[in-house]
Design a protein around this motif. Structure first.
Motif, short mmCIF file in Angstrom:
data_model
loop_
_atom_site.label_atom_id
_atom_site.label_comp_id
_atom_site.label_asym_id
_atom_site.label_seq_id
_atom_site.Cartn_x
_atom_site.Cartn_y
_atom_site.Cartn_z
N VAL A 64 -5.86 20.82 -8.57
CA VAL A 64 -5.19 20.98 -7.08
C VAL A 64 -4.11 20.09 -7.35
N LEU A 65 -4.33 18.91 -7.78
CA LEU A 65 -3.38 17.74 -8.02
C LEU A 65 -3.49 17.34 -9.44
N PRO A 66 -2.51 16.69 -10.16
CA PRO A 66 -2.76 16.03 -11.41
C PRO A 66 -4.05 15.53 -11.49
N GLY A 67 -4.91 15.81 -12.46
CA GLY A 67 -6.25 15.25 -12.84
C GLY A 67 -7.25 15.29 -11.63
N LYS A 68 -6.97 16.09 -10.90
CA LYS A 68 -7.87 16.23 -9.30
C LYS A 68 -8.22 17.46 -9.06
N THR A 69 -9.57 17.83 -8.49
CA THR A 69 -10.12 18.95 -7.93
C THR A 69 -10.38 18.62 -6.43
N LEU A 70 -10.84 19.71 -5.74
CA LEU A 70 -11.49 19.49 -4.50
C LEU A 70 -12.90 19.64 -4.64
N GLY A 71 -13.65 18.79 -3.83
CA GLY A 71 -14.98 18.80 -3.74
C GLY A 71 -15.52 18.68 -2.01
N LEU A 72 -16.41 19.33 -1.92
CA LEU A 72 -16.95 19.49 -0.61
C LEU A 72 -18.22 19.00 -0.40
N VAL A 73 -18.46 18.49 0.75
CA VAL A 73 -19.96 17.98 1.21
C VAL A 73 -20.22 18.80 2.68
N PHE A 74 -21.27 19.38 2.74
CA PHE A 74 -21.89 20.01 3.97
C PHE A 74 -22.70 19.59 4.71
N MET A 75 -22.94 19.31 6.02
CA MET A 75 -24.11 19.26 6.77
C MET A 75 -24.13 20.37 7.86
N THR A 76 -25.28 20.98 7.87
CA THR A 76 -25.19 22.03 9.00
C THR A 76 -26.79 22.09 9.52
N SER A 77 -26.77 22.94 10.70
CA SER A 77 -28.13 23.21 11.28
C SER A 77 -28.03 24.53 11.90
N MET A 78 -29.09 25.46 11.14
CA MET A 78 -29.06 26.90 11.57
C MET A 78 -30.34 26.87 12.62
N GLY A 79 -29.93 27.65 13.76
CA GLY A 79 -31.21 27.35 14.93
C GLY A 79 -31.77 28.67 14.65
N PRO A 80 -32.98 28.75 15.81
CA PRO A 80 -33.91 29.88 15.78
C PRO A 80 -33.12 31.53 15.93
N GLU A 81 -31.94 31.48 16.21
CA GLU A 81 -31.42 32.93 16.03
C GLU A 81 -30.83 33.35 14.56
N SER A 82 -31.03 32.32 13.76
CA SER A 82 -30.71 32.83 12.33
C SER A 82 -31.78 33.40 11.59
N THR A 83 -31.37 33.81 10.53
CA THR A 83 -32.43 34.71 9.61
C THR A 83 -33.63 33.60 9.38
N LEU A 84 -33.37 32.45 9.03
CA LEU A 84 -34.29 31.50 8.92
C LEU A 84 -33.73 30.10 9.60
N PRO A 85 -34.65 29.36 10.40
CA PRO A 85 -34.01 28.11 11.02
C PRO A 85 -34.36 26.80 10.14
N TYR A 86 -33.13 26.28 10.03
CA TYR A 86 -33.30 25.09 8.96
C TYR A 86 -31.99 24.31 8.91
N HIS A 87 -32.09 22.92 8.52
CA HIS A 87 -31.24 22.12 8.21
C HIS A 87 -30.80 22.09 6.79
N GLU A 88 -29.45 21.89 6.57
CA GLU A 88 -29.29 21.99 5.05
C GLU A 88 -28.09 20.97 4.81
N PHE A 89 -28.05 20.17 3.82
CA PHE A 89 -27.28 19.24 3.10
C PHE A 89 -26.94 19.64 1.93
N ILE A 90 -25.42 19.91 1.40
CA ILE A 90 -25.02 20.21 0.30
C ILE A 90 -23.87 19.50 -0.21
N ILE A 91 -23.97 19.14 -1.68
CA ILE A 91 -22.74 18.59 -2.36
C ILE A 91 -22.36 19.68 -3.26
N ALA A 92 -21.04 19.97 -3.06
CA ALA A 92 -20.26 20.93 -4.07
C ALA A 92 -19.28 20.15 -4.73
#
Length: 235
Positions: free
Chosen positions: A51-79
């Motif tokens: 995306v820039l010389p020698g660089k790419t994009l990385g993502l960090v997620f932190m989310t919470s899915m409540g009781p109305e979700s398919t499954l309720p849970y917290h999730e922490f992701i590094i991509a």
């Protein structure tokens, strides 16, 4: 394309879409990552996108899915890298933690995501500063401090995700709709954290942009496709 939705409370079957409904915040942190540093974490079958010389994009997620979700849970992701195979781009997930065993099983069976079980302590209060701590077996994996959200603009964000399931390279799309605004985030990791060395080797430091979404809804695992076969993986 017709969507097949997983039954609420069940482990989604391959091809079924997960429905997340947020009950806290949806935090997304964007990083500029040195390509040379992250290469060791990305399968050689994927091309890291510059995306820039020698660089790419990385993502960090932190989310919470409540009781109305398919499954309720917290999730922490590094991509940590934006990658592509053929014409499809997406982020490759290297670290992922959840607190629901069904989510762990579904992620591993459907996508080959090495979901790890953890405990989440989140002092969520809308409109206030806060923090969330992810723990595993008595050790703090990471603590995330954030400032209260600034702005609440309704947006629809979508992004592809890559993973490897046995001998298959899998791609799927994730879509999140929420009232997004800006925030400031600080990470705290200690040397005893199981991801301490990886975070430093990848070069995950201060995000270049951090956003928070509230009233999140969307789809996960949408349009799942086998992009390539990797027969050497099973030898």
């Amino acid at each position: 394309m017709r969507k097949y939705y997983a039954k609420k409370g069940s482990i989604p079957k391959p091809g079924e879409v997960w429905l997340p409904v947020g009950d806290k915040a949806h935090l997304m942190m964007i990083h500029l990552i040195d390509i040379e540093r992250v290469k060791a974490f990305i399968p050689e079958e994927l091309t890291i996108t510059t995306v820039l010389p020698g660089k790419t994009l990385g993502l960090v997620f932190m989310t919470s899915m409540g009781p109305e979700s398919t499954l309720p849970y917290h999730e922490f992701i590094i991509a940590p890298a934006l990658v592509k195979a053929g014409r499809k781009k997406g982020f490759y997930v290297t670290h992922i933690y959840v607190d629901n065993e069904k989510s762990q099983v579904g992620g591993r069976l459907d996508f080959g995501l090495d979901k790890q079980m953890a405990e989440f302590d989140w002092n969520w209060e809308p409109g206030k500063n806060g923090h969330v701590t992810v723990n595993k077996e008595g050790k703090i994996i990471i603590s995330i401090k954030y400032k209260k959200q600034v702005g609440k603009l309704p947006l629809r964000l979508a992004g592809g995700v890559y993973s490897v399931l046995e001998d298959k390279l899998i791609w799927c799309n994730n879509i999140f709709k929420a009232r997004f605004g800006f925030t400031k985030v600080e990470y705290i990791t200690l040397p005893e954290s199981p991801i301490y060395k990886d975070i430093r080797n990848i070069g995950i430091k201060k995000p270049i942009l951090s956003i928070m979404g509230q009233n999140m809804m969307g789809y996960m695992g949408d349009d799942t496709q086998v992009v390539a076969f990797l027969p050497d993986r099973c030898k």
